[in-house]
Write a protein that holds these residues in place. Structure first.
Motif, PDB file in Angstrom:
ATOM      1  N   ALA A 296      44.594  17.775  40.535  1.00 16.39           N
ATOM      2  CA  ALA A 296      45.783  18.710  40.195  1.00 16.39           C
ATOM      3  C   ALA A 296      45.096  20.017  39.391  1.00 16.39           C
ATOM      4  O   ALA A 296      45.362  20.956  39.361  1.00 16.39           O
ATOM      5  CB  ALA A 296      46.769  18.036  39.291  1.00 16.39           C
ATOM      6  N   GLN A 297      44.230  19.883  38.607  1.00 15.82           N
ATOM      7  CA  GLN A 297      43.696  20.851  37.618  1.00 15.82           C
ATOM      8  C   GLN A 297      42.830  21.742  38.613  1.00 15.82           C
ATOM      9  O   GLN A 297      42.812  23.139  38.480  1.00 15.82           O
ATOM     10  CB  GLN A 297      42.678  20.529  36.521  1.00 15.82           C
ATOM     11  CG  GLN A 297      43.469  19.728  35.270  1.00 15.82           C
ATOM     12  CD  GLN A 297      42.827  19.223  34.253  1.00 15.82           C
ATOM     13  OE1 GLN A 297      41.161  19.390  34.331  1.00 15.82           O
ATOM     14  NE2 GLN A 297      43.164  18.769  33.206  1.00 15.82           N
ATOM     15  N   SER A 298      42.039  21.266  39.573  1.00 14.22           N
ATOM     16  CA  SER A 298      41.172  22.158  40.387  1.00 14.22           C
ATOM     17  C   SER A 298      42.313  22.939  41.334  1.00 14.22           C
ATOM     18  O   SER A 298      41.769  24.088  41.663  1.00 14.22           O
ATOM     19  CB  SER A 298      40.038  21.177  41.060  1.00 14.22           C
ATOM     20  OG  SER A 298      40.757  20.264  42.033  1.00 14.22           O
ATOM     21  N   ASP A 299      43.010  22.119  42.176  1.00 12.99           N
ATOM     22  CA  ASP A 299      44.043  22.971  42.919  1.00 12.99           C
ATOM     23  C   ASP A 299      44.719  24.155  42.304  1.00 12.99           C
ATOM     24  O   ASP A 299      44.791  25.306  42.807  1.00 12.99           O
ATOM     25  CB  ASP A 299      45.342  21.921  43.361  1.00 12.99           C
ATOM     26  CG  ASP A 299      44.552  20.923  44.254  1.00 12.99           C
ATOM     27  OD1 ASP A 299      43.530  21.075  44.684  1.00 12.99           O
ATOM     28  OD2 ASP A 299      45.329  19.860  44.600  1.00 12.99           O
ATOM     29  N   ALA A 300      45.099  23.692  40.936  1.00  6.90           N
ATOM     30  CA  ALA A 300      45.927  24.776  40.094  1.00  6.90           C
ATOM     31  C   ALA A 300      44.630  26.080  39.876  1.00  6.90           C
ATOM     32  O   ALA A 300      44.952  27.232  39.958  1.00  6.90           O
ATOM     33  CB  ALA A 300      46.335  24.384  38.925  1.00  6.90           C
ATOM     34  N   LEU A 301      43.589  25.755  39.587  1.00  4.52           N
ATOM     35  CA  LEU A 301      42.559  26.803  39.248  1.00  4.52           C
ATOM     36  C   LEU A 301      42.210  27.457  40.665  1.00  4.52           C
ATOM     37  O   LEU A 301      42.213  28.735  40.596  1.00  4.52           O
ATOM     38  CB  LEU A 301      41.092  25.911  38.748  1.00  4.52           C
ATOM     39  CG  LEU A 301      39.935  26.958  38.787  1.00  4.52           C
ATOM     40  CD1 LEU A 301      40.072  27.947  37.700  1.00  4.52           C
ATOM     41  CD2 LEU A 301      38.731  25.880  38.345  1.00  4.52           C
TER      42      LEU A 301
END
Length: 285
Positions: free
Chosen positions: A182-187
């Protein structure tokens, strides 16, 4: 940079393409991905840039002995006088909640030690442990395209689930992988919202420290930026050492504060020579 001399056709040595195919798929966009991971700018990305700031002398794209060519006087002046204060380089971008990979933790410690050996008058001083650091040590990680590609896969949560008991015991818990994903997708989504020409601001002092040259390939977090070398610890003076706890915003000065802050983790491509911290050019010693 993106090709290696083959063995003359006798099949005894692997080609660059064969080596890269073990990690990167043979698909449209792979070349663009690899060149960005390798820190190579090309085409319109070089428009309006001085040859040295675009690392052309590192790529043997500039001659300092050949006769007249367009831009020769400026190119020679930069090479033989003054210092190169900006260069195009790759930045591994992460959000402020992501764990910093070990290579940059080490680099931050090295730069901190370098900074601590210089007094206000510019004279070097020795402290406990300073004999462990010398001026030839790399101030940033020196990484290959494949190594950076592995880090991109790791922060995106693309960690293969192991089948053996030994491997599975070291695998990430499913909840951690989901959070990381989720963090990487947002990044990745945030990085895709930027465009070439957007400026990079240090939130510590609000100053412009760089400018985006090429945005990341989709689904990755490595961009090319023209950076002030003093802000990545490669040029003496300026604001001091680069730190892994940095925070930056990207965009126009009017709206840069509206986006979430990020951390920039610069690295040295393998094809870069050792950089002289006094001139920003290749070391000659």
């Amino acid at each position: 940079v993106l090709s290696l001399s083959d063995d003359g056709g006798n099949g005894s040595a692997p080609t660059f393409a064969n080596m890269m195919s073990q990690q990167f798929p043979n698909a449209p966009g792979t070349y663009d991905l690899i060149r960005k991971l390798a820190g190579v700018a090309e085409g319109t990305e070089l428009q309006g840039k001085v040859a040295a700031e675009a690392n052309q002398e590192f790529l043997n794209a500039v001659s300092f002995t050949k006769g007249c060519y367009l831009g020769q006087e400026l190119t020679a002046r930069v090479q033989y006088t003054g210092a190169v204060r900006k260069r195009i380089m790759p930045l591994f971008m992460v959000n402020v909640n992501m764990q910093i990979p070990r290579p940059w933790l080490v680099a931050s410690q090295v730069q901190s030690r370098f900074a601590s050996t210089v007094e206000d008058n510019g004279e070097e001083k020795k402290e406990d442990g300073d004999d462990m650091v010398d001026d030839t040590m790399p101030r940033l990680p020196r990484l290959s395209a494949s190594a950076v590609g592995s880090m991109v896969a790791m922060i995106s949560g693309s960690v293969p689930n192991a089948g053996t008991e030994e491997q599975s015991s070291s695998s990430f818990p499913a909840s951690d992988l989901e959070e990381l994903q989720a963090q990487s997708d947002a990044l990745f989504e945030q990085l895709q919202s930027y465009k070439p020409g957007d400026k990079i601001y240090d939130t510590k002092d609000g100053k412009t420290i760089g400018q985006i040259i090429a945005t990341p390939a989709e689904g990755t977090n490595v961009l090319l930026a023209q950076m002030r070398l003093d802000r990545v610890g490669l040029l003496s003076g300026g604001s001091g050492a680069w730190s892994h706890t940095n925070k930056v915003t990207i965009g126009d000065s009017d709206d840069s504060g509206s986006s979430s802050p990020l951390r920039y983790l610069p690295y040295l491509p393998l094809w870069w020579p050792s950089i002289d911290p006094e001139t920003g050019k290749a070391r000659t010693d």
